[in-house]
Design a protein around this motif. Structure first.
Motif, mmCIF file in Angstrom:
data_model
loop_
_atom_site.group_PDB
_atom_site.id
_atom_site.type_symbol
_atom_site.label_atom_id
_atom_site.label_comp_id
_atom_site.label_asym_id
_atom_site.label_seq_id
_atom_site.Cartn_x
_atom_site.Cartn_y
_atom_site.Cartn_z
ATOM 1 N N SER A 34 -8.969 -55.863 -38.801
ATOM 2 C CA SER A 34 -10.068 -54.899 -38.779
ATOM 3 C C SER A 34 -9.557 -53.479 -38.986
ATOM 4 O O SER A 34 -10.168 -52.686 -39.716
ATOM 5 C CB SER A 34 -10.827 -54.987 -37.457
ATOM 6 N N LEU A 35 -8.451 -53.149 -38.353
ATOM 7 C CA LEU A 35 -7.873 -51.814 -38.523
ATOM 8 C C LEU A 35 -7.431 -51.592 -39.967
ATOM 9 O O LEU A 35 -7.687 -50.525 -40.545
ATOM 10 C CB LEU A 35 -6.689 -51.620 -37.571
ATOM 11 N N GLU A 36 -6.795 -52.592 -40.558
ATOM 12 C CA GLU A 36 -6.371 -52.468 -41.946
ATOM 13 C C GLU A 36 -7.559 -52.302 -42.883
ATOM 14 O O GLU A 36 -7.513 -51.522 -43.831
ATOM 15 C CB GLU A 36 -5.531 -53.675 -42.357
ATOM 16 N N MET A 37 -8.654 -53.031 -42.599
ATOM 17 C CA MET A 37 -9.855 -52.913 -43.427
ATOM 18 C C MET A 37 -10.473 -51.521 -43.315
ATOM 19 O O MET A 37 -11.147 -51.061 -44.230
ATOM 20 C CB MET A 37 -10.866 -53.993 -43.039
ATOM 21 N N ARG A 38 -10.256 -50.852 -42.187
ATOM 22 C CA ARG A 38 -10.757 -49.489 -41.998
ATOM 23 C C ARG A 38 -9.802 -48.447 -42.564
ATOM 24 O O ARG A 38 -10.022 -47.252 -42.432
ATOM 25 C CB ARG A 38 -10.981 -49.209 -40.519
#
Length: 79
Positions: A34-38
């Protein structure tokens, strides 16, 4: 690997735990994805993006950086 303690609302924690169980993944893996997608990535990733853009184009360093910043903004806005 570094450990991190975060505080989540109970319902968010339950939802994360349920999603991890359904997907057969760890909660940490879901959070990291999720962090990488953000767009939360190491600085080296940003440098690699700029270097790649420069290699594939005839842009100078300033123009390549401007392009990378613009593309990053668009990506973060979901466009």
């Amino acid at each position: 690997m570094t450990r991190l303690t975060i505080t989540l609302a109970d319902r968010t924690h339950r939802a994360l735990k349920e999603a991890a169980a359904r997907q057969g993944r760890s909660m940490a893996a879901i959070i990291e994805e999720s962090l990488e997608m953000r767009g939360i990535r190491p600085l080296e990733s940003a440098r690699e993006i700029v270097a790649s853009a420069r290699e594939r184009s005839a842009l100078d360093a300033d123009a390549a950086m401007a392009l990378a910043v613009n593309e990053t903004r668009l990506h973060r806005k979901g466009r």
